[in-house]
Design a protein around this motif. Structure first.
Motif, PDB file in Angstrom:
ATOM      1  N   SER A 152       0.853  -1.191   0.000  1.00 52.72           N
ATOM      2  CA  SER A 152       0.000   0.000   0.000  1.00 52.72           C
ATOM      3  C   SER A 152       0.888   1.239   0.000  1.00 52.72           C
ATOM      4  N   PRO A 153       0.467   2.317  -0.664  1.00 52.10           N
ATOM      5  CA  PRO A 153       1.308   3.525  -0.688  1.00 52.10           C
ATOM      6  C   PRO A 153       1.496   4.180   0.681  1.00 52.10           C
ATOM      7  N   ASP A 154       0.398   4.394   1.394  1.00 50.68           N
ATOM      8  CA  ASP A 154       0.455   5.209   2.607  1.00 50.68           C
ATOM      9  C   ASP A 154       0.099   4.466   3.888  1.00 50.68           C
ATOM     10  N   TYR A 155      -0.994   3.721   3.838  1.00 47.12           N
ATOM     11  CA  TYR A 155      -1.501   3.066   5.044  1.00 47.12           C
ATOM     12  C   TYR A 155      -1.572   1.558   4.831  1.00 47.12           C
ATOM     13  N   LEU A 156      -1.137   0.818   5.830  1.00 42.38           N
ATOM     14  CA  LEU A 156      -1.140  -0.643   5.779  1.00 42.38           C
ATOM     15  C   LEU A 156      -2.516  -1.201   5.454  1.00 42.38           C
ATOM     16  N   LYS A 157      -3.546  -0.533   5.897  1.00 43.93           N
ATOM     17  CA  LYS A 157      -4.922  -1.029   5.801  1.00 43.93           C
ATOM     18  C   LYS A 157      -5.512  -0.985   4.394  1.00 43.93           C
ATOM     19  N   ASP A 158      -4.879  -0.308   3.455  1.00 46.65           N
ATOM     20  CA  ASP A 158      -5.557   0.049   2.210  1.00 46.65           C
ATOM     21  C   ASP A 158      -5.660  -1.057   1.162  1.00 46.65           C
ATOM     22  N   TYR A 159      -4.569  -1.796   0.911  1.00 41.88           N
ATOM     23  CA  TYR A 159      -4.558  -2.699  -0.239  1.00 41.88           C
ATOM     24  C   TYR A 159      -3.981  -4.076   0.071  1.00 41.88           C
ATOM     25  N   ILE A 160      -4.432  -5.032  -0.734  1.00 35.46           N
ATOM     26  CA  ILE A 160      -3.809  -6.349  -0.859  1.00 35.46           C
ATOM     27  C   ILE A 160      -3.541  -6.541  -2.344  1.00 35.46           C
ATOM     28  N   LYS A 161      -2.295  -6.793  -2.710  1.00 37.48           N
ATOM     29  CA  LYS A 161      -1.971  -6.995  -4.127  1.00 37.48           C
ATOM     30  C   LYS A 161      -2.364  -8.406  -4.562  1.00 37.48           C
ATOM     31  N   VAL A 162      -3.005  -8.495  -5.735  1.00 36.02           N
ATOM     32  CA  VAL A 162      -3.357  -9.793  -6.299  1.00 36.02           C
ATOM     33  C   VAL A 162      -2.798  -9.943  -7.720  1.00 36.02           C
ATOM     34  N   GLY A 163      -1.951  -9.028  -8.135  1.00 33.53           N
ATOM     35  CA  GLY A 163      -1.350  -9.104  -9.455  1.00 33.53           C
ATOM     36  C   GLY A 163      -0.386  -7.954  -9.665  1.00 33.53           C
ATOM     37  N   ARG A 164       0.383  -8.051 -10.701  1.00 37.58           N
ATOM     38  CA  ARG A 164       1.295  -6.981 -11.145  1.00 37.58           C
ATOM     39  C   ARG A 164       1.419  -7.086 -12.665  1.00 37.58           C
ATOM     40  N   ARG A 165       1.460  -5.945 -13.312  1.00 41.84           N
ATOM     41  CA  ARG A 165       1.697  -5.969 -14.753  1.00 41.84           C
ATOM     42  C   ARG A 165       3.160  -6.275 -15.046  1.00 41.84           C
ATOM     43  N   GLY A 166       3.400  -6.884 -16.188  1.00 39.59           N
ATOM     44  CA  GLY A 166       4.761  -7.148 -16.629  1.00 39.59           C
ATOM     45  C   GLY A 166       5.397  -5.893 -17.205  1.00 39.59           C
ATOM     46  N   SER A 167       6.683  -5.975 -17.479  1.00 35.05           N
ATOM     47  CA  SER A 167       7.417  -4.817 -17.988  1.00 35.05           C
ATOM     48  C   SER A 167       8.249  -5.204 -19.199  1.00 35.05           C
ATOM     49  N   LEU A 168       8.090  -4.444 -20.282  1.00 36.96           N
ATOM     50  CA  LEU A 168       8.907  -4.597 -21.480  1.00 36.96           C
ATOM     51  C   LEU A 168       9.508  -3.245 -21.817  1.00 36.96           C
TER      52      LEU A 168
END
Length: 442
Positions: free
Chosen positions: A191-207
């Motif tokens: 999460s950017p600011d607060y622990l409570k905000d997000y759970i990541k379930v994916g990430r985009r790839g990079s080219l």
């Protein structure tokens, strides 16, 4: 548990385990080994089975050796049909940069005003020690009694650089030894600011790639003396910028193309047309495409000019350069980072319930941000649940008080990298409760 949480974070941060690449490579390797020694001693005291492994080679540019640690603990009467949850983390950190800009010694962790300061505080040594300690506490508290579960640990010494001989190789080792995890927690900042905000379930790839146009250098006032590469480059970039993808979902943003840098002329003289113009570009892409498919898409865009652009004053110039092979597109396929997306399932909802319980807040499932080692999991275990859950990216906020340098210092990879002590306490509770909920019957 609170004193142990902080002491272990301080101890691990104070080991200068930069990625074992570049200058002083042997010394860096030894520090990474030292960090893994520290964690392995804790895990062995928890009766975990541990295995150290070093991998090297496998890539012409980055064959350097990487130390790794694998461990596992069986809870109850575990059998293969029971949940097998694996934590993934790394102990290597990025270089500190100019140490004169640091208020605190980056490799002598300091505690001040509710924060721990030091390189790796955010990304991600604190998460590593916190997860291990939360498992230790769950066993001590007997909150997993009556449950059958295996908990695994993958801790690598190379996530920050090439990631060739780190987590990917450990996952391969697991696969070859018939270890079949059902889910993975990756302890990256989530999460950017607060622990409570997000759970990541994916990430985009990079080219990443480049577009280079070669012309003829000459005096600006004499058209017969130059062939300007800037105009066809500008036209080509318009073509690439016009590509639109619609391949995301409610959690994962669409694929997109962006120009990262432009380089056209370094003579510092206004009367000179340069001989070459170059653009560096980057694509963040979803799991619905691949780097190879993107290369085809970009080339098609440069070759198939829409009718409405054929009246553009630079079209004829672009066409001439293209027909004379003066426009070169390069896609760095060998360094592309693959994407991943894990449909929120049992583990994601277990973490969500845990965060609701601990923080009295409902987090959002999210897939923004850069690539992590989570991208390797589905290549070996396509059916495994994956989440990323760790401390905030910017270092955290204590009691609603935003530090004066917030956003410019204190975050991951920044000067005076830090983590809020309260976030460590809360994350430990979240990890422990997530494991307890996940271990229950469906």
């Amino acid at each position: 548990m609170t004193d142990k949480l902080i002491q272990r974070a301080v101890d691990l941060i104070s080991i200068p385990s930069e990625t074992p690449f570049g200058e002083n490579i042997n010394e860096k390797f030894e520090y990474c080994e030292q960090a893994l020694d520290y964690l392995e001693d804790i895990l062995k005291a928890m009766n975990a089975k541990t295995q150290r492994m070093v991998f090297d080679g496998g890539h012409p540019k980055w064959p350097y050796a990487v130390p790794n640690l694998y461990a596992e603990i069986e809870i109850g009467n575990y059998k293969e049909s029971d949940p097998f949850l694996v934590y993934m983390g790394h102990i290597d950190v990025v270089p500190v940069g100019n140490t004169s800009q640091w208020k605190y010694n980056p490799f002598d962790a300091s505690i001040c005003n509710g924060f721990i300061y030091g390189r790796g505080a955010t990304d991600m040594k604190t998460s590593v020690t916190t997860f291990i300690t939360s498992v230790e506490q769950a066993i001590k508290d007997k909150t997993l009694e009556g449950k059958n579960l295996k908990i695994g640990f993958i801790i690598t010494g190379d996530e920050e650089w090439a990631a060739i001989n780190g987590s990917k190789k450990v996952l391969e080792f697991m696969k070859n030894n018939d270890k079949i995890p059902t889910a993975f927690i990756v302890g990256e900042p989530s999460s950017p600011d607060y622990l409570k905000d997000y759970i990541k379930v994916g990430r985009r790839g990079s080219l990443i790639g480049s577009l280079t146009v070669t012309g003829i250098q000459g005096h600006r006032a004499y058209k017969e003396l130059y062939s300007n590469p800037n105009r066809p480059l500008n036209f080509a970039l318009n073509l690439l910028n016009s590509i639109q993808w619609n391949d995301g979902n409610e959690y994962l943003p669409n694929t997109d193309f962006e120009i990262v840098a432009l380089d056209a002329g370094s003579e510092n003289a206004t009367a000179i047309i340069p001989s070459q113009a170059k653009a560096t570009w980057g694509i963040r892409y979803t799991d619905k495409t691949s780097a190879e498919e993107l290369e085809v898409t970009l080339n098609n865009a440069l070759n198939d000019i829409p009718d409405y652009l054929k009246s553009h004053p630079d079209y004829k110039i672009y066409k001439e350069f293209k027909e004379n092979n003066k426009i070169k597109l390069v896609c760095n396929l060998s360094t592309a980072s693959i994407p991943y997306f894990s449909v929120p399932n049992k583990l994601a909802y277990s973490a969500k319930k845990a965060m609701q319980s601990v923080l009295n807040h409902t987090p959002i499932f999210d897939s923004s941000g850069g690539t992590t080692d989570a991208r390797f999991v589905h290549s070996f275990y396509p059916n495994a649940d994956i989440i990323e859950l760790g401390v905030p990216e910017k270092g955290g906020i204590v009691d609603g008080n935003i530090p004066t340098s917030y956003g410019t210092q204190g975050g991951m990879h920044q000067v005076n990298e830090s983590v809020a002590i309260q976030d460590i306490y809360d994350l430990a509770k979240i990890y422990q409760k997530t494991i307890e909920i996940y271990a229950k019957e469906n």
